[in-house]
Design an enzyme around this catalytic site. Structure first.
Site, mmCIF file in Angstrom:
data_model
loop_
_atom_site.group_PDB
_atom_site.id
_atom_site.type_symbol
_atom_site.label_atom_id
_atom_site.label_comp_id
_atom_site.label_asym_id
_atom_site.label_seq_id
_atom_site.Cartn_x
_atom_site.Cartn_y
_atom_site.Cartn_z
ATOM 1 C CD GLU A 13 -3.144 0.706 0.503
ATOM 2 O OE1 GLU A 13 -2.739 1.296 -0.514
ATOM 3 O OE2 GLU A 13 -4.237 0.949 1.020
ATOM 4 C CG ASP A 14 -0.862 4.770 -1.597
ATOM 5 O OD1 ASP A 14 -1.600 4.141 -0.795
ATOM 6 O OD2 ASP A 14 -1.323 5.571 -2.436
ATOM 7 N NE ARG A 36 -1.094 9.626 -10.244
ATOM 8 C CZ ARG A 36 -1.992 8.986 -9.498
ATOM 9 N NH1 ARG A 36 -1.586 8.141 -8.595
ATOM 10 N NH2 ARG A 36 -3.275 9.198 -9.664
#
Ligand code: 5GP
Length: 108
Positions: free
Chosen positions: A30-31, A96
């Site tokens: 997971e980020d 991002r």
């Protein structure tokens, strides 16, 4: 700018049955773990597929008062309850591509 909304915890795992993980050791990457709702729902769905083991790896664990505890086996670092972007994490598809992790200021 208002704080971005939190996860609803409603996780839709498409074609989960096609994941051939029974008997395999699985690490979910997971980020960021925020409320923990997403990873908890995902882990529950994956456990039904009977992996030999299931661990969580997360770059960031956000500490939120009252959030359900999540066991993160491999963790990058902890942060306070602030919205962050960069290093692959976006806000409305922006930021991002920033090379580091940045706190999103309320002024934008
Ligand atoms: P949770 O279900 O743990 O509240 O949320 C997990 C997901 O919400 C993360 O995988 C990420 O997509 C998104 N998220 C939570 N906090 C942040 C944040 O501070 N920044 C960004 N960009 N996404 C976040």
């Amino acid at each position: 700018m208002a704080r971005p909304a939190r996860s609803s915890g409603a996780v839709l795992l498409r074609d989960a049955a096609r994941l051939e993980i029974a008997g395999h050791h699985v690490i979910v990457v997971e980020d960021i773990v925020d409320t923990g709702l997403t990873i908890s729902a995902l882990a529950a769905a994956l456990h039904k597929l009977e992996p030999a083991s299931l661990d969580v790896c997360a770059l960031i664990h956000k500490h939120i008062a009252g959030a359900q505890p999540v066991a993160i086996r491999y963790k990058g670092f902890d942060i306070p309850d602030e919205f962050v972007v960069g290093y692959g994490m976006d806000y409305a598809e922006r930021y991002r591509n920033l090379p580091g992790v940045y706190r999103l200021s309320p002024e934008g």
